[in-house]
Design an enzyme around this catalytic site. Structure first.
Site, PDB file in Angstrom:
ATOM      1  N   CYS A  51      14.985 -42.312 109.422  1.00 49.49           N
ATOM      2  CA  CYS A  51      14.994 -40.975 110.232  1.00 49.49           C
ATOM      3  C   CYS A  51      16.201 -39.997 109.756  1.00 49.49           C
ATOM      4  O   CYS A  51      15.899 -38.719 109.597  1.00 49.49           O
ATOM      5  CB  CYS A  51      15.312 -41.154 111.499  1.00 49.49           C
ATOM      6  SG  CYS A  51      16.842 -41.780 112.049  1.00 49.49           S
ATOM      7  N   ARG A  53      17.527 -40.316 106.062  1.00 46.28           N
ATOM      8  CA  ARG A  53      17.743 -40.307 104.680  1.00 46.28           C
ATOM      9  C   ARG A  53      16.391 -40.887 103.910  1.00 46.28           C
ATOM     10  O   ARG A  53      15.325 -41.418 104.419  1.00 46.28           O
ATOM     11  CB  ARG A  53      18.771 -41.462 104.341  1.00 46.28           C
ATOM     12  CG  ARG A  53      18.300 -42.777 104.493  1.00 46.28           C
ATOM     13  CD  ARG A  53      19.619 -43.867 104.336  1.00 46.28           C
ATOM     14  NE  ARG A  53      20.583 -43.899 105.168  1.00 46.28           N
ATOM     15  CZ  ARG A  53      21.737 -43.225 104.583  1.00 46.28           C
ATOM     16  NH1 ARG A  53      22.044 -42.794 103.457  1.00 46.28           N
ATOM     17  NH2 ARG A  53      22.826 -43.199 105.801  1.00 46.28           N
ATOM     18  N   HIS A  97      27.272 -48.123  97.479  1.00 44.98           N
ATOM     19  CA  HIS A  97      26.622 -47.429  98.392  1.00 44.98           C
ATOM     20  C   HIS A  97      25.755 -48.356  99.134  1.00 44.98           C
ATOM     21  O   HIS A  97      25.613 -48.146 100.394  1.00 44.98           O
ATOM     22  CB  HIS A  97      25.926 -46.564  97.598  1.00 44.98           C
ATOM     23  CG  HIS A  97      24.980 -45.518  98.581  1.00 44.98           C
ATOM     24  ND1 HIS A  97      25.359 -44.512  99.443  1.00 44.98           N
ATOM     25  CD2 HIS A  97      23.459 -45.684  98.979  1.00 44.98           C
ATOM     26  CE1 HIS A  97      24.634 -44.210 100.161  1.00 44.98           C
ATOM     27  NE2 HIS A  97      23.434 -44.868  99.724  1.00 44.98           N
ATOM     28  N   GLU A 112      25.547 -48.542 113.225  1.00 43.67           N
ATOM     29  CA  GLU A 112      24.047 -48.500 113.385  1.00 43.67           C
ATOM     30  C   GLU A 112      23.563 -49.766 113.137  1.00 43.67           C
ATOM     31  O   GLU A 112      23.738 -50.264 111.954  1.00 43.67           O
ATOM     32  CB  GLU A 112      23.496 -47.549 112.796  1.00 43.67           C
ATOM     33  CG  GLU A 112      21.925 -47.342 113.267  1.00 43.67           C
ATOM     34  CD  GLU A 112      21.120 -46.185 112.468  1.00 43.67           C
ATOM     35  OE1 GLU A 112      19.989 -45.966 112.667  1.00 43.67           O
ATOM     36  OE2 GLU A 112      21.536 -45.953 111.215  1.00 43.67           O
ATOM     37  N   GLU A 114      20.150 -50.814 113.262  1.00 44.82           N
ATOM     38  CA  GLU A 114      18.768 -50.662 112.575  1.00 44.82           C
ATOM     39  C   GLU A 114      18.846 -50.741 111.184  1.00 44.82           C
ATOM     40  O   GLU A 114      17.963 -51.105 110.289  1.00 44.82           O
ATOM     41  CB  GLU A 114      17.912 -49.708 113.354  1.00 44.82           C
ATOM     42  CG  GLU A 114      17.575 -49.812 114.606  1.00 44.82           C
ATOM     43  CD  GLU A 114      18.694 -50.239 115.702  1.00 44.82           C
ATOM     44  OE1 GLU A 114      18.593 -51.145 116.500  1.00 44.82           O
ATOM     45  OE2 GLU A 114      19.560 -49.267 115.591  1.00 44.82           O
ATOM     46  N   GLN A 118      16.003 -51.792 107.866  1.00 49.72           N
ATOM     47  CA  GLN A 118      15.766 -50.795 107.159  1.00 49.72           C
ATOM     48  C   GLN A 118      15.873 -51.139 105.624  1.00 49.72           C
ATOM     49  O   GLN A 118      14.963 -51.022 104.914  1.00 49.72           O
ATOM     50  CB  GLN A 118      15.847 -49.662 107.498  1.00 49.72           C
ATOM     51  CG  GLN A 118      15.619 -49.054 109.092  1.00 49.72           C
ATOM     52  CD  GLN A 118      16.436 -47.826 109.625  1.00 49.72           C
ATOM     53  OE1 GLN A 118      17.514 -47.510 109.003  1.00 49.72           O
ATOM     54  NE2 GLN A 118      15.762 -47.214 110.360  1.00 49.72           N
ATOM     55  N   GLY A 187       5.524 -43.128 122.995  1.00 54.53           N
ATOM     56  CA  GLY A 187       5.877 -43.964 121.830  1.00 54.53           C
ATOM     57  C   GLY A 187       6.473 -45.278 122.136  1.00 54.53           C
ATOM     58  O   GLY A 187       7.630 -45.348 122.615  1.00 54.53           O
ATOM     59  N   GLY A 189       7.244 -47.978 119.929  1.00 50.94           N
ATOM     60  CA  GLY A 189       7.545 -48.644 118.659  1.00 50.94           C
ATOM     61  C   GLY A 189       9.039 -48.918 119.032  1.00 50.94           C
ATOM     62  O   GLY A 189       9.632 -49.016 120.198  1.00 50.94           O
ATOM     63  N   GLY A 192      11.143 -46.387 120.702  1.00 51.06           N
ATOM     64  CA  GLY A 192      11.037 -46.462 121.911  1.00 51.06           C
ATOM     65  C   GLY A 192      11.683 -47.626 122.604  1.00 51.06           C
ATOM     66  O   GLY A 192      12.179 -47.533 123.847  1.00 51.06           O
TER      67      GLY A 192
END
Length: 425
Positions: A51, A53, A97, A112, A114, A118, A187, A189, A192
């Protein structure tokens, strides 16, 4: 295998607001990976898109190929300003990085959870279309390892952090109390689910929660987790009139909430409406914010609600940085020794081939002698033992002193020796 061939093209929340960043998003990652991999000079490619990058990681035979990649990137997304926006990194900085990213230190919300998932998704998607080079594969695998280790060995994962949680905190800060509020989540997903989780953690007892989703079964599943009401997406019209808060967590290529759609509902309302758009690309028309009694919060707006004091409470940030740097150093050492291990493998393979040939020839010469199986086994074991006694001290010395060895010269000597021996035989 050289890190100097590894490049990263970074476009994230540090360079652009998310409202502009979404213009650079790829609609079809699978076909994009294949397209980039087919560019002459590209050895491998992986794309990490979240969301906040869009980052492309490449192994190139020629650094000039970056221009071709960027040109195609612009053509696919229609973003003509790409060249002015993204940051290029190379070599060890790409490794560092990705390690920091998987550990949660490069996110808008530090820690974070998540982002590790990802990174895994980016790795598996590139693996599925065969776009990864061996070196990129190794870097991603090590990034996933350090991401897991950081979360298991430090306190960074004790407080579940995500933009969804920040969004709920922002709503609570604005409204003070969510009791008696009607909250509609559009939503069902992952985002949500995170919003639902964050709301449940608040333990509000007088909360009416509604879930709407294009796939009704998913809305039912999420609603059952929290005692909410499930809606079909085409049913939300009626509930726009009574909702106090709307979280939009869809990923449609168009606006789900338009100015016209919400304007009709507002006419019949006598209370303010708070809309939080957590979608990428945005699924709420920005024009909605111009309507009376409506406040729209976007992903960009959430930056001002992030509680940066949480970073002070994560006392182990210094420990995390140390873990990452140690992992970077070990990875570099591993890369440095790969060539010597490959060379050692060649030596062992060549020696084994010669041993088998000589063993077979010896048996052939002794065909008039009736050797039993035990005798043949003894001769075979003896030949193996001779090879080990000759090679093991050499191999041990190579491993200890590889930094003082001329790689090209040693490789050349081995090639000449094996070629000469084979031709003499």
């Amino acid at each position: 295998m050289s890190l100097s061939n590894i490049h990263g093209l970074l476009l994230n929340h540090k360079q652009l607001p998310i409202s502009m960043l979404e213009k650079a998003f790829f609609r079809d990652l699978e076909s994009t990976l294949k397209l980039f991999k087919d560019i002459s000079g590209v050895e491998g490619v992986a794309i990490l898109q979240t969301c906040n990058r869009v980052e492309i990681f490449l192994e190139l035979r020629d650094e000039k190929v970056i221009e071709d990649v960027v040109s195609i990137w612009g053509d696919l997304t229609g973003d003509v300003n790409l060249k002015k926006s993204f940051v290029t990194i190379k070599g060890i900085e790409v490794v560092r990085h990705l390690f920091r990213l998987a550990s949660g230190l490069e996110s808008m919300v530090i820690g974070e959870q998540e982002v590790l998932r990802q990174v895994k998704q980016a790795y598996y998607k590139a693996l599925a279309v065969n776009s990864l080079s061996l070196l990129l594969k190794m870097i991603f695998e090590e990034a996933i390892k350090i991401g897991k280790r950081v979360r298991s060995e430090t306190e960074i994962s004790r407080k579940r952090l995500s933009l969804a949680h920040v969004a709920v905190e922002a709503v609570e800060e604005i409204l003070r109390n969510l009791n008696d509020k009607v909250i509609l989540i559009i939503g069902a997903g992952e985002t949500g689910e995170l919003v639902n989780s964050a709301l449940m953690e608040k333990n509000y007892r007088k909360l009416t929660l509604l879930f709407a989703n294009r796939t009704y079964e998913k809305a039912i599943h999420l609603a059952n987790m929290s005692g909410a009401i499930a809606l079909r997406l085409d049913q939300i019209e009626n509930y726009l009139k009574i909702a106090d808060i709307i979280f939009v967590t869809t990923s449609a290529p168009h606006y789900i909430i338009t100015r016209e759609r919400i304007a009709d509902a507002v006419k019949e309302r006598d209370k303010p409406l708070l809309i939080i758009d957590l979608s990428v690309p945005r699924n709420v028309d920005p024009e909605v914010s111009k309507l009376q009694n409506i406040k729209l919060i976007t992903l960009d707006d959430l930056k001002e609600y992030i509680d940066y004091s949480i970073y002070d409470r994560i006392r182990e940030l210094e420990k995390i940085e140390t873990l990452i740097e140690d992992h970077v150093e070990r990875f570099l050492e591993r890369l440095e020794t790969i060539w010597i291990e490959e060379l050692i493998s060649k030596i062992y393979c060549y020696a084994e081939r010669v041993r088998v040939e000589e063993f077979s020839e010896a048996l052939s010469m002794m065909r008039t002698i009736k050797l039993d199986e035990k005798s043949i086994e003894i001769i075979d074991d003896m030949s193996r033992a001779i090879i080990k006694r000759i090679l093991n001290p050499l191999i041990e010395n190579l491993r200890k002193n590889y930094k003082n060895v001329n790689k090209d010269e040693l490789d050349k000597i081995l090639k000449v020796y094996t070629y000469t021996k084979t031709n003499i035989d």
